[in-house]
Design an enzyme around this catalytic site. Sequence first.
Site, short mmCIF file in Angstrom:
data_model
loop_
_atom_site.label_atom_id
_atom_site.label_comp_id
_atom_site.label_asym_id
_atom_site.label_seq_id
_atom_site.Cartn_x
_atom_site.Cartn_y
_atom_site.Cartn_z
N GLY A 39 26.93 2.20 20.43
CA GLY A 39 26.93 3.35 19.54
C GLY A 39 26.95 2.82 18.12
CG ASN A 43 26.74 -0.97 17.99
OD1 ASN A 43 27.36 -1.12 19.03
ND2 ASN A 43 25.48 -0.54 17.97
CE1 TYR A 110 19.28 10.92 32.24
CE2 TYR A 110 19.36 8.67 31.40
CZ TYR A 110 18.73 9.65 32.14
OH TYR A 110 17.54 9.37 32.78
CG ASN A 171 21.37 4.28 12.92
OD1 ASN A 171 20.43 3.92 13.62
ND2 ASN A 171 22.50 3.63 12.85
CG LEU A 231 12.51 -4.37 2.20
CD1 LEU A 231 12.10 -5.28 1.06
CD2 LEU A 231 11.89 -2.99 2.04
CB ALA A 261 18.64 -5.27 14.10
CG ASP A 263 24.15 0.01 14.38
OD1 ASP A 263 23.86 0.90 13.56
OD2 ASP A 263 23.98 0.13 15.61
#
Length: 331
Positions: A39, A43, A110, A171, A231, A261, A263
């Site tokens: 999550g 994370n 889910y 995100n 970037l 990545a 996070d």
Amino acid sequence: MTGEKTIDVVTIGESMVLLQPMTEGPLKYSPLFTRSIAGAESNVALGLTRLGKKVRWISRLGIDPFGEMIESTLAGEGVDTSCVLKDPEAPTAIYFKEFKGYGDPNVFYYRRGSAASRLAPRDIQPEWFDGARHLHVTGITPALGEQTADAVRTAMKTARERGLTVSFDPNLRRKLWKEETARSVLLSLIPLCDVFLPGLEEAEFLLGPKTEEQYGDHFLNMGPGVIALKLGERGSVGFAEGLRCRAEPYKVSKIVDTVGAGDAFATGFLSVLLDREQPLEPSGLSKTLPEALLRANIMGALATQYKGDWEGLPTLSEIERIQSGKQGITR
């Protein structure tokens, strides 16, 4: 806010149980799975804890074995889970990754109707922010349920009222909501943060095609004091009032899994800012911002080197050794 600050970061959002096949190939043919948790916010909580920060993670969990697993895993890593809410009527979410040996993994969620999708403004407690310096949220939680966007908005406002700084990573998860709704909600949250952490694709989704400098200027004009624009293979670029700096990418030879990545980037960036007593003081940003971008790039690159969202994240001593170029003793 008064009193001793004993928590560096509060973060609020859903964590799920992650099931990954032990072999590559279509998910429908996978007989065996490994189990972990994942999550965006958890994370970051785990990553910052490994870098020596005190972190409080808050969510709603079902009263079920998966919820117990998530809470015990986070607590076992040193994350404060004392404010987690338990929902007797809704389950803890799960998700699956599918690895076919090429490209990014496919992800199957889910999480509809999960305990975390029931997070509401009435759940947000001012005492969650007692003794804390900073709040980190993402654009995933607002997409989960009918009241989750308002809950995140309430948390951001409450944190700032109590003297915390706030970071926001959009995100973007296109599978979770309609694009027009996503754009409207994410744009409405940017003025409530002090640090904004978009990727280039997310910036284009929010504002349309522009140059990097135009993205930086536009987002700064919306209210945040610091922008870190990811970037990808080209590194990152940071913006603050009167300041623009670029950090080169950290090169890796192969990519195993890109999930997590962003996070990890946020983890590295915030860890450097929060090393300073006044992380957003304009006079210090000329030194802090390039350092934060550099560590963020390294952390983001390292996260692509293993399956799982957080397990391979480095400790503080490991990231300092990587940054210094020293070889660690392994045997």
